[in-house]
Design a protein around this motif. Structure first.
Motif, PDB file in Angstrom:
ATOM      1  N   ASN A 128       0.836  -1.196   0.000  1.00 50.08           N
ATOM      2  CA  ASN A 128       0.000   0.000   0.000  1.00 50.08           C
ATOM      3  C   ASN A 128       0.873   1.250   0.000  1.00 50.08           C
ATOM      4  O   ASN A 128       1.757   1.404   0.847  1.00 50.08           O
ATOM      5  CB  ASN A 128      -0.922   0.008   1.226  1.00 50.08           C
ATOM      6  CG  ASN A 128      -1.920  -1.138   1.192  1.00 50.08           C
ATOM      7  OD1 ASN A 128      -2.799  -1.188   0.341  1.00 50.08           O
ATOM      8  ND2 ASN A 128      -1.770  -2.077   2.116  1.00 50.08           N
ATOM      9  N   ASP A 131      -2.892   5.983  -1.527  1.00 49.99           N
ATOM     10  CA  ASP A 131      -4.154   5.404  -2.022  1.00 49.99           C
ATOM     11  C   ASP A 131      -3.921   4.383  -3.126  1.00 49.99           C
ATOM     12  O   ASP A 131      -4.861   3.948  -3.788  1.00 49.99           O
ATOM     13  CB  ASP A 131      -5.087   6.498  -2.517  1.00 49.99           C
ATOM     14  CG  ASP A 131      -4.532   7.256  -3.725  1.00 49.99           C
ATOM     15  OD1 ASP A 131      -3.297   7.227  -3.917  1.00 49.99           O
ATOM     16  OD2 ASP A 131      -5.328   7.867  -4.470  1.00 49.99           O
ATOM     17  N   ILE A 132      -2.672   3.973  -3.313  1.00 50.32           N
ATOM     18  CA  ILE A 132      -2.334   2.976  -4.325  1.00 50.32           C
ATOM     19  C   ILE A 132      -2.128   1.622  -3.650  1.00 50.32           C
ATOM     20  O   ILE A 132      -1.460   1.531  -2.614  1.00 50.32           O
ATOM     21  CB  ILE A 132      -1.042   3.356  -5.083  1.00 50.32           C
ATOM     22  CG1 ILE A 132      -1.145   4.767  -5.666  1.00 50.32           C
ATOM     23  CG2 ILE A 132      -0.738   2.329  -6.171  1.00 50.32           C
ATOM     24  CD1 ILE A 132      -2.238   4.936  -6.688  1.00 50.32           C
ATOM     25  N   LYS A 143      -6.008   2.179  -7.672  1.00 51.91           N
ATOM     26  CA  LYS A 143      -5.973   3.536  -7.121  1.00 51.91           C
ATOM     27  C   LYS A 143      -7.346   3.771  -6.528  1.00 51.91           C
ATOM     28  O   LYS A 143      -8.334   3.902  -7.252  1.00 51.91           O
ATOM     29  CB  LYS A 143      -5.666   4.570  -8.199  1.00 51.91           C
ATOM     30  CG  LYS A 143      -5.560   6.001  -7.678  1.00 51.91           C
ATOM     31  CD  LYS A 143      -5.173   6.950  -8.798  1.00 51.91           C
ATOM     32  CE  LYS A 143      -5.197   8.405  -8.360  1.00 51.91           C
ATOM     33  NZ  LYS A 143      -4.234   8.674  -7.264  1.00 51.91           N
ATOM     34  N   ILE A 148      -6.112   0.027 -12.131  1.00 53.69           N
ATOM     35  CA  ILE A 148      -5.349   0.776 -13.128  1.00 53.69           C
ATOM     36  C   ILE A 148      -4.555  -0.214 -13.980  1.00 53.69           C
ATOM     37  O   ILE A 148      -3.793  -1.023 -13.455  1.00 53.69           O
ATOM     38  CB  ILE A 148      -4.378   1.771 -12.454  1.00 53.69           C
ATOM     39  CG1 ILE A 148      -5.128   2.671 -11.462  1.00 53.69           C
ATOM     40  CG2 ILE A 148      -3.650   2.591 -13.513  1.00 53.69           C
ATOM     41  CD1 ILE A 148      -6.223   3.507 -12.083  1.00 53.69           C
ATOM     42  N   LYS A 200      -0.998   7.888 -14.933  1.00 50.91           N
ATOM     43  CA  LYS A 200      -2.024   6.930 -14.540  1.00 50.91           C
ATOM     44  C   LYS A 200      -2.287   6.918 -13.029  1.00 50.91           C
ATOM     45  O   LYS A 200      -3.419   6.686 -12.597  1.00 50.91           O
ATOM     46  CB  LYS A 200      -1.623   5.518 -14.983  1.00 50.91           C
ATOM     47  CG  LYS A 200      -1.581   5.314 -16.488  1.00 50.91           C
ATOM     48  CD  LYS A 200      -1.125   3.904 -16.846  1.00 50.91           C
ATOM     49  CE  LYS A 200      -1.093   3.705 -18.360  1.00 50.91           C
ATOM     50  NZ  LYS A 200      -0.660   2.330 -18.729  1.00 50.91           N
ATOM     51  N   LEU A 201      -1.233   7.184 -12.239  1.00 53.24           N
ATOM     52  CA  LEU A 201      -1.352   7.003 -10.793  1.00 53.24           C
ATOM     53  C   LEU A 201      -1.223   8.290  -9.990  1.00 53.24           C
ATOM     54  O   LEU A 201      -1.376   8.265  -8.771  1.00 53.24           O
ATOM     55  CB  LEU A 201      -0.287   6.005 -10.311  1.00 53.24           C
ATOM     56  CG  LEU A 201      -0.400   4.594 -10.899  1.00 53.24           C
ATOM     57  CD1 LEU A 201       0.797   3.748 -10.482  1.00 53.24           C
ATOM     58  CD2 LEU A 201      -1.691   3.926 -10.466  1.00 53.24           C
ATOM     59  N   GLY A 202      -0.941   9.391 -10.656  1.00 58.25           N
ATOM     60  CA  GLY A 202      -0.805  10.658  -9.951  1.00 58.25           C
ATOM     61  C   GLY A 202       0.598  11.207 -10.068  1.00 58.25           C
ATOM     62  O   GLY A 202       1.581  10.470  -9.905  1.00 58.25           O
ATOM     63  N   LEU A 205       3.243  10.644  -7.100  1.00 58.46           N
ATOM     64  CA  LEU A 205       3.584   9.324  -6.579  1.00 58.46           C
ATOM     65  C   LEU A 205       5.084   9.052  -6.647  1.00 58.46           C
ATOM     66  O   LEU A 205       5.716   8.685  -5.655  1.00 58.46           O
ATOM     67  CB  LEU A 205       2.830   8.235  -7.353  1.00 58.46           C
ATOM     68  CG  LEU A 205       3.177   6.801  -6.947  1.00 58.46           C
ATOM     69  CD1 LEU A 205       2.724   6.516  -5.531  1.00 58.46           C
ATOM     70  CD2 LEU A 205       2.566   5.797  -7.921  1.00 58.46           C
TER      71      LEU A 205
END
Length: 220
Positions: A128, A131-132, A143, A148, A200-202, A205
């Motif tokens: 973790n 929030d991933i 996410k 994703i 894709k994930l921010g 990150l």
């Protein structure tokens, strides 16, 4: 993850390499103890899969040499030697796990994931990051509640950064961990993958540490 497979049975090695490569792993294969000792001097590996019955330098000698040289890479022994004393000798020589031949590939994959968790300090099977959520058992990434979709290379980079908690990995180190000897890597490939992961994930990150490389900062 990047795996060194040390196995002199060509048919078995080909099957292992094929199945593990399909799961976002880079697998380099050598057939002798001499080649294995050379490989660890020139490349970084997350895990070594080591057969005992090798031509020339046998597997136990390779293992003892690795440990005496200070190499702490997790080692999983694959062997048809099923006597208790053989397993005890392998583990006492510095192996982290011992799997008997014949075996199911799914069990091999599960043992490799367990060794990766142990070596990186993760006890929970999932990773973790804020929030991933990374699920190594199924190679999925979420996410929040949304899955994703990542490419094989994107997943490999994310997993390496997440597994090396608190460390900055240079572009060269990341390339060494996710690409095998036979892979061709262009000069900007890593930057493209990092860009796609941020998209894709921010964007926050994966942090760039100027002049050093990349890292992931955990808040949970």
């Amino acid at each position: 993850m990047r795996i060194l497979l040390v196995e002199d049975d060509e048919l078995l090695a080909d099957g292992i390499k094929t199945s593990l490569s399909l799961k976002s792993n880079a697998v380099d294969w050598v057939e002798s103890g001499e080649a294995a000792l050379h490989a660890v001097q020139v490349s970084m590996f997350d895990i070594i899969i080591l057969d005992l019955g090798l031509p020339g330098i046998d597997g136990l000698t390779v293992l003892r040499k690795l440990r005496s040289d200070g190499n702490q890479t997790p080692v999983l022994i694959l062997s048809a030697r099923d006597q208790i004393q053989d397993r005890v000798k392998g583990l006492d020589s510095g192996a982290d796990d011992y799997l008997l031949k014949p075996f199911d590939v799914s069990e091999l994959q599960a043992r490799l994931r367990a060794l990766t968790r142990r070596s990186s300090g993760h006890r929970h099977p999932d990773i973790n990051i804020n929030d991933i959520r990374i699920l190594p058992s199924s190679y999925q990434v979420f996410k929040g509640d949304d899955e994703i979709k990542l490419s094989r290379r994107e997943y490999a980079i994310l997993h390496e950064l997440a597994s090396h908690r608190g460390r900055v990995l240079s572009r060269e180190q990341l390339e060494d961990l996710i690409y095998g000897w036979s892979d061709e890597v262009s000069s900007n490939t890593m930057e493209v993958h990092i860009h796609n992961l941020r998209k894709k994930l921010g964007s926050q990150l994966i942090k760039t540490v100027r002049g050093l490389g990349y890292t992931i900062e955990f808040s949970a």
